[in-house]
Write an enzyme that holds these catalytic residues in place. Structure first.
Site, PDB file in Angstrom:
ATOM      1  N   ALA A   1      22.685  35.127 -12.039  1.00  0.00           N
ATOM      2  CA  ALA A   1      23.474  36.302 -12.563  1.00  0.00           C
ATOM      3  C   ALA A   1      24.247  36.998 -13.510  1.00  0.00           C
ATOM      4  O   ALA A   1      24.501  38.273 -14.067  1.00  0.00           O
ATOM      5  CB  ALA A   1      24.909  35.640 -12.159  1.00  0.00           C
TER       6      ALA A   1
ATOM      7  N   THR B   1      25.010  40.396 -14.671  1.00  0.00           N
ATOM      8  CA  THR B   1      26.726  41.059 -15.846  1.00  0.00           C
ATOM      9  C   THR B   1      26.422  42.149 -16.895  1.00  0.00           C
ATOM     10  O   THR B   1      27.074  42.576 -17.522  1.00  0.00           O
ATOM     11  CB  THR B   1      26.968  39.504 -16.534  1.00  0.00           C
ATOM     12  OG1 THR B   1      25.462  39.475 -17.162  1.00  0.00           O
ATOM     13  CG2 THR B   1      27.648  38.454 -15.600  1.00  0.00           C
TER      14      THR B   1
ATOM     15  N   ILE C   1      19.331  40.850 -22.081  1.00  0.00           N
ATOM     16  CA  ILE C   1      18.045  41.214 -21.597  1.00  0.00           C
ATOM     17  C   ILE C   1      17.633  42.930 -21.108  1.00  0.00           C
ATOM     18  O   ILE C   1      16.903  42.986 -21.471  1.00  0.00           O
ATOM     19  CB  ILE C   1      17.821  40.761 -20.508  1.00  0.00           C
ATOM     20  CG1 ILE C   1      18.543  38.820 -19.759  1.00  0.00           C
ATOM     21  CG2 ILE C   1      17.317  41.388 -18.163  1.00  0.00           C
ATOM     22  CD1 ILE C   1      18.569  38.938 -18.529  1.00  0.00           C
TER      23      ILE C   1
ATOM     24  N   HIS D   1      19.491  33.963  -1.955  1.00  0.00           N
ATOM     25  CA  HIS D   1      21.633  33.729  -1.156  1.00  0.00           C
ATOM     26  C   HIS D   1      21.732  34.520  -0.249  1.00  0.00           C
ATOM     27  O   HIS D   1      22.899  34.472  -0.721  1.00  0.00           O
ATOM     28  CB  HIS D   1      22.454  33.278  -2.645  1.00  0.00           C
ATOM     29  CG  HIS D   1      21.835  31.998  -3.596  1.00  0.00           C
ATOM     30  ND1 HIS D   1      22.059  32.080  -4.791  1.00  0.00           N
ATOM     31  CD2 HIS D   1      20.879  30.962  -3.397  1.00  0.00           C
ATOM     32  CE1 HIS D   1      21.929  30.448  -5.272  1.00  0.00           C
ATOM     33  NE2 HIS D   1      20.943  30.306  -4.474  1.00  0.00           N
TER      34      HIS D   1
END
Length: 251
Positions: A30, A34, A243, A127
């Site tokens: 995640a 974000t 990141i 997922h």
């Protein structure tokens, strides 16, 4: 273990690791999304802290539960569509397209890796994917926008081909993880020489066991995450910096 928080130093350290890599694997959670504006659904204030989980068996058994789930999916897709891939997504796409990375394994369901240029065979979506729906009977893909009228009219959508139940193509609570995806993720991890984590707390199993598998197979482990993870001590490099900022000049 080297822990780096300075963006410029982190960039050069990551550049050096990538230069040595011949068959890398990216692993995203995640935290990479974000930075593109998608809320972490599991964090305080996220969707899963505001709504009760709908178990897979409940979805199958109850029309009310199916409609509640569909209502959430449209709230989520509104958040996803406002987001754009960031430099982290872009760097991974470049590494895969250039042959330096074999694939990206992701826990995310937002489709941002596809929008950054990767195709389905270059991704392992552990997922699932929340940007479309699939039939639980025949697996036919359906687009979310085509189904909204039925939901707005109070009917859980069904497959136009076979009449089966439709559900967003994500792994729901209580639903089995896709065996094909798990097997491929393990195979890719076992054969890589660099395992690059971007934005995962490494808490959700079984995906969180992959970095450990990579280390045991002899790969270098780089973890880019804002917060500490329980595998930091095993990593060859830990980057605690944004990141996208670290990756933007490496694309």
């Amino acid at each position: 273990m080297a822990v780096v928080s300075d963006i410029n130093i982190a960039r050069e350290e990551l550049r050096a690791r990538l230069a040595e890599c011949r068959r890398g694997v990216g692993f995203t959670g995640a935290g990479i999304s974000t930075e593109s504006g998608i809320p972490d659904f599991r964090s305080p204030g996220g969707i899963w802290s505001r709504f009760r989980p709908i178990e897979y068996d409940e979805f199958l058994a109850s029309e009310d539960a199916r409609l509640e789930d569909w209502d959430r999916r449209y709230k989520m897709i509104a958040e996803i569509r406002r987001a754009e891939p960031n430099a982290g997504h872009g760097l991974l796409a470049k590494l895969v397209r250039g042959g330096r990375f074999s694939c990206v394994i992701t826990q995310n369901i937002d489709g941002l890796h596809q929008r950054s240029g990767l195709i389905d065979r270059q991704l392992v979506e552990l997922h699932g994917n929340g940007t479309y729906a699939s039939c639980l009977s025949c697996q036919k893909r359906h687009e979310l926008d085509d189904l909204k009228v039925e939901v707005d009219e109070g009917r859980a959508p069904r497959c136009k081909a076979c009449g089966g139940l439709l559900k967003a193509a994500v792994v729901s609570f209580g639903q089995a993880m896709p065996e094909i995806g798990l097997t491929r993720a393990a195979e890719e991890t076992d054969s890589c020489d660099l395992f690059l984590v971007m934005g995962s707390s490494l808490q959700v199993q079984p995906a969180a066991s992959l970095p450990l598998m990579a280390k045991r197979a002899g790969a270098s482990l780089v973890i880019m995450n804002r917060e500490e993870t329980h595998l930091d001590d095993l990593a060859d490099l830990v980057i605690r910096a944004p990141i996208a900022k670290v990756c933007e000049s490496l694309i």
